[in-house]
Design a protein around this motif. Structure first.
Motif, PDB file in Angstrom:
ATOM      1  N   ALA A   1     -10.680  13.249   1.994  1.00  0.00           N
ATOM      2  CA  ALA A   1      -9.582  12.290   2.189  1.00  0.00           C
ATOM      3  C   ALA A   1      -9.352  11.441   0.942  1.00  0.00           C
ATOM      4  CB  ALA A   1      -9.900  11.383   3.370  1.00  0.00           C
ATOM      5  N   ASN A   2      -8.094  11.312   0.599  1.00  0.00           N
ATOM      6  CA  ASN A   2      -7.663  10.366  -0.436  1.00  0.00           C
ATOM      7  C   ASN A   2      -7.031   9.178   0.267  1.00  0.00           C
ATOM      8  OD1 ASN A   2      -8.086  11.275  -3.173  1.00  0.00           O
ATOM      9  ND2 ASN A   2      -6.727  13.002  -2.698  1.00  0.00           N
ATOM     10  N   ILE A   3      -7.574   8.006   0.030  1.00  0.00           N
ATOM     11  CA  ILE A   3      -7.062   6.803   0.707  1.00  0.00           C
ATOM     12  C   ILE A   3      -6.474   5.877  -0.359  1.00  0.00           C
ATOM     13  CG2 ILE A   3      -7.742   4.778   2.068  1.00  0.00           C
ATOM     14  CD1 ILE A   3     -10.173   6.672   3.002  1.00  0.00           C
ATOM     15  N   VAL A   4      -5.244   5.458  -0.138  1.00  0.00           N
ATOM     16  CA  VAL A   4      -4.606   4.578  -1.118  1.00  0.00           C
ATOM     17  C   VAL A   4      -4.201   3.296  -0.403  1.00  0.00           C
ATOM     18  CG1 VAL A   4      -2.674   4.314  -2.725  1.00  0.00           C
ATOM     19  CG2 VAL A   4      -3.691   6.584  -2.351  1.00  0.00           C
ATOM     20  N   ILE A   5      -4.679   2.161  -0.905  1.00  0.00           N
ATOM     21  CA  ILE A   5      -4.271   0.885  -0.293  1.00  0.00           C
ATOM     22  C   ILE A   5      -3.315   0.183  -1.259  1.00  0.00           C
ATOM     23  CG2 ILE A   5      -5.035  -1.308   0.701  1.00  0.00           C
ATOM     24  CD1 ILE A   5      -7.833  -0.075   1.026  1.00  0.00           C
ATOM     25  N   PHE A   6      -2.035   0.156  -0.900  1.00  0.00           N
ATOM     26  CA  PHE A   6      -1.095  -0.634  -1.693  1.00  0.00           C
ATOM     27  C   PHE A   6      -1.326  -2.092  -1.296  1.00  0.00           C
ATOM     28  CE2 PHE A   6       0.963   3.508  -1.386  1.00  0.00           C
ATOM     29  CZ  PHE A   6       1.256   3.746  -2.720  1.00  0.00           C
ATOM     30  N   GLY A   7      -1.623  -2.907  -2.272  1.00  0.00           N
ATOM     31  CA  GLY A   7      -2.051  -4.272  -1.950  1.00  0.00           C
ATOM     32  C   GLY A   7      -3.561  -4.276  -1.796  1.00  0.00           C
ATOM     33  N   GLY A   8      -4.210  -3.439  -2.592  1.00  0.00           N
ATOM     34  CA  GLY A   8      -5.650  -3.213  -2.456  1.00  0.00           C
ATOM     35  C   GLY A   8      -6.513  -4.368  -2.929  1.00  0.00           C
ATOM     36  N   PHE A   9      -5.882  -5.376  -3.560  1.00  0.00           N
ATOM     37  CA  PHE A   9      -6.657  -6.545  -4.003  1.00  0.00           C
ATOM     38  C   PHE A   9      -6.298  -7.755  -3.141  1.00  0.00           C
ATOM     39  CE2 PHE A   9      -7.773  -9.776  -7.401  1.00  0.00           C
ATOM     40  CZ  PHE A   9      -9.120  -9.464  -7.439  1.00  0.00           C
ATOM     41  N   GLY A  10      -5.501  -7.522  -2.114  1.00  0.00           N
ATOM     42  CA  GLY A  10      -4.998  -8.630  -1.280  1.00  0.00           C
ATOM     43  C   GLY A  10      -6.013  -9.087  -0.243  1.00  0.00           C
ATOM     44  N   ASP A  11      -5.588 -10.084   0.505  1.00  0.00           N
ATOM     45  CA  ASP A  11      -6.450 -10.725   1.482  1.00  0.00           C
ATOM     46  C   ASP A  11      -6.910  -9.765   2.592  1.00  0.00           C
ATOM     47  OD1 ASP A  11      -7.517 -13.363   2.156  1.00  0.00           O
ATOM     48  OD2 ASP A  11      -6.399 -13.039   4.020  1.00  0.00           O
ATOM     49  N   LEU A  12      -5.980  -8.946   3.077  1.00  0.00           N
ATOM     50  CA  LEU A  12      -6.320  -8.038   4.177  1.00  0.00           C
ATOM     51  C   LEU A  12      -7.359  -7.005   3.719  1.00  0.00           C
ATOM     52  CD1 LEU A  12      -5.503  -7.322   7.181  1.00  0.00           C
ATOM     53  CD2 LEU A  12      -4.208  -5.459   6.152  1.00  0.00           C
ATOM     54  N   ALA A  13      -7.137  -6.468   2.504  1.00  0.00           N
ATOM     55  CA  ALA A  13      -8.091  -5.491   1.971  1.00  0.00           C
ATOM     56  C   ALA A  13      -9.470  -6.135   1.837  1.00  0.00           C
ATOM     57  CB  ALA A  13      -7.610  -4.971   0.621  1.00  0.00           C
ATOM     58  N   TRP A  14      -9.465  -7.355   1.374  1.00  0.00           N
ATOM     59  CA  TRP A  14     -10.711  -8.083   1.113  1.00  0.00           C
ATOM     60  C   TRP A  14     -11.471  -8.396   2.407  1.00  0.00           C
ATOM     61  CZ3 TRP A  14     -11.671 -13.813   0.967  1.00  0.00           C
ATOM     62  CH2 TRP A  14     -12.834 -14.125   0.281  1.00  0.00           C
ATOM     63  N   ARG A  15     -10.731  -8.938   3.394  1.00  0.00           N
ATOM     64  CA  ARG A  15     -11.385  -9.374   4.632  1.00  0.00           C
ATOM     65  C   ARG A  15     -11.628  -8.256   5.635  1.00  0.00           C
ATOM     66  NH1 ARG A  15     -10.644 -14.868   6.178  1.00  0.00           N
ATOM     67  NH2 ARG A  15      -9.559 -15.958   4.536  1.00  0.00           N
ATOM     68  N   LYS A  16     -10.689  -7.308   5.690  1.00  0.00           N
ATOM     69  CA  LYS A  16     -10.722  -6.357   6.803  1.00  0.00           C
ATOM     70  C   LYS A  16     -10.870  -4.902   6.379  1.00  0.00           C
ATOM     71  CE  LYS A  16      -9.836  -9.284  10.227  1.00  0.00           C
ATOM     72  NZ  LYS A  16     -10.827  -9.572  11.240  1.00  0.00           N
ATOM     73  N   LEU A  17      -9.992  -4.447   5.449  1.00  0.00           N
ATOM     74  CA  LEU A  17      -9.923  -3.003   5.213  1.00  0.00           C
ATOM     75  C   LEU A  17     -11.175  -2.471   4.514  1.00  0.00           C
ATOM     76  CD1 LEU A  17      -6.149  -2.681   4.173  1.00  0.00           C
ATOM     77  CD2 LEU A  17      -7.182  -2.523   6.445  1.00  0.00           C
TER      78      LEU A  17
END
Ligand code: BG6
Length: 490
Positions: A6-22
């Motif tokens: 799997a290739n997973i791409v998080i647009f907004g990967g440095f944002g709050d949601l990525a940090w706290r949850k994803l």
């Protein structure tokens, strides 16, 4: 599944949601052995970062927010072999050319076309440009393998939600779009279907003949905090009712699906939402209470009033609390009110669904008999309780309300995963059951639109409540006509 890379791409990967949850969720999935052997996660962010800064920041997020507490150094090290920072401006083509080349390169290395999970953890204004670019560069061109997860808010009203659906459906297939509502990943929420449809004893009672009313209450002690600029344009109706509370309502009220699969479940959920009686201007005023918190004290700490919060207009007319009465016009729910409430800066965090049964039609005891009540507690306790009457030991026939309890804590040693862990794994596996279909999101918007329209014409006064209280008096009045109060865990 585990053997499919799997290739997973998080647009907004440095944002709050990525940090706290994803990232904490992906990390927990990884250490529990749920992720494929071959995978890569790319956190896309417009600005460059010094070497190692991304991993360091994400580790901090895991240490602060993961349900398992601090990461073990060796495990984190192994996880970071799969975690990459990807600097890229969402608005320029070059980002997508590079991204595609990177994902293609992995496919080559892994000798197979990997699943692609693209997560939009971005402000809604970026969705269009990202989607157009992803499509133009053929990044999500494989219908069965490529999935796009879209975070809320999904539009700000019915028209914008439709616009967003049109855009996504023009560029991708509907079965590639995973509109996320994290409440659907919560363990107890997932249990509602099991409780209702795997236990035959409740089904005959689950209707207007036996149920007096249903309460769905999601109270929060947190304030808007640092989210003023988003929240002041949103408010409790858009932020919580349109999505989380209406999803809970549809799980409680829907008919039994033909099968436990994405299509049947989502079909039934839309069907019941479509039966919610449309609000008129008159009922939007009469049956809906909106309110804003004023200065007070929450859990012993001083809490400024909503209008004093950072990035909130000093004359803001945004509601931080909503209580409302909803009717469902179908045979099962005829005459059963559903009371919904949610708010910020309240006394306690508590998400509960209360199913209040009717009084017995025939009274044979001297004591007042309290009607049965089922309480489904989603958080902070994870628990289902049934209130029933029993005899107090002794020589007299004296009755007392008692509780039959199922608590996750006492019944299972397994720790419940975080909602995002469940939902991210579902998305990776291609299971859309707990995600929102286009028509579901639009139907939910249709329910709240008459209320938003009435408010925009300044109908329905803005009430006040003190931070740290249980909300405005008017919400108590609304529920009182149902003869009881807002109920919590017994
Ligand atoms: C989010 C809302 O969707 O849900 C927030 O935007 C809210 O305002 C949050 O605080 C509540 O989620 P939970 O999981 O903490 O109950």
């Amino acid at each position: 599944f585990k053997s499919t890379p799997a290739n997973i791409v998080i647009f907004g990967g440095f944002g709050d949601l990525a940090w706290r949850k994803l990232i904490p969720a992906f990390y927990n999935l990884y250490i529990s052995g749920y992720l494929p052997e071959k995978f890569a996660i790319y956190g896309v962010h417009y600005q460059g970062l010094p070497e190692g800064a991304y991993e360091k920041h994400m580790l901090e997020g895991v240490n602060l927010f993961s349900r398992r507490g601090k990461a073990k150094a060796a495990e984190w090290k192994k996880f970071t072999d799969h975690l990459y920072f990807f600097q890229g401006d969402f608005t320029i083509d070059e980002t997508y050319t590079r991204l595609k080349a990177t994902l293609d390169e992995n496919d080559k290395k892994w000798k197979t076309r990997a699943t692609r999970l693209l997560y939009y953890s971005v402000a809604p204004s970026f969705i269009e440009v990202i989607s157009n670019s992803v499509s133009k560069h053929n990044i999500a061109a494989q219908r069965e393998k490529d999935r796009i997860v879209v975070e809320k808010p999904f539009g700000t009203d019915l028209a914008s939600a439709k616009g967003l659906n049109d855009l996504l459906n023009k560029l991708f297939y509907e079965n590639q779009i995973y509109r996320i509502d994290h409440y659907l990943g919560k363990e107890v929420v997932q249990n509602i279907s099991a409780f209702r449809f795997a236990n035959y004893i409740f089904e005959p009672l689950w209707n207007s003949k036996f149920i007096d009313q249903v309460q769905i209450s999601v109270t929060e002690s947190v304030s808007v905090g640092t989210r003023g600029s988003y929240y002041d344009k949103s408010g409790a109706l858009r932020d919580m009712v349109q999505n989380h509370l209406l999803q809970l309502l549809s799980l409680v009220a829907m008919e039994c699906p033909g099968n436990y699969d994405a299509e049947d479940i989502r079909k039934q959920k839309v069907k019941v939402l479509k039966k919610v009686r449309p609000f008129t201007t008159a009922t939007a005023i009469q049956d809906v209470v909106r309110a804003q918190y004023t200065r007070g004290e929450v859990k012993g700490k001083e809490q400024p009033g909503y209008k004093e919060e950072t990035n909130v207009a000093r004359n803001s007319t945004t509601e931080t609390y909503v209580a409302m009465k909803v009717w469902i016009d179908n045979p099962r729910w005829k005459g059963v009110p559903f009371y919904l409430r949610t708010g910020k800066s309240l006394e306690k965090q508590s998400s509960v669904i209360v199913v209040q049964f009717k009084d017995s039609p025939h009274k044979i005891f001297k004591d007042d008999v309290v009607p049965n009540r089922l309480v489904i507690s989603i958080q902070p306790e994870q628990k289902i309780s049934l209130l029933f009457e029993g005899k107090v030991p002794g020589l007299e026939m004296k009755l007392k309300p008692l509780e039959m309890d199922f608590s996750y804590h006492d019944s299972f040693i397994e720790e419940a995963p975080e909602a995002y862990e469940t939902l991210l794994l579902d998305a990776l596996e291609g299971d859309a059951t707990q995600f929102i279909r286009a028509d579901q999101v639009e139907t939910a918007w249709s329910i709240v639109m008459p209320i938003l329209n009435a408010w925009s014409k300044e109908k329905g006064d803005m009430k006040k409540y003190k931070a740290g209280s249980w909300g405005p008096k008017e919400a108590e009045d609304l529920i009182k006509e149902g003869r009881i109060k807002w109920l919590m865990l017994p």
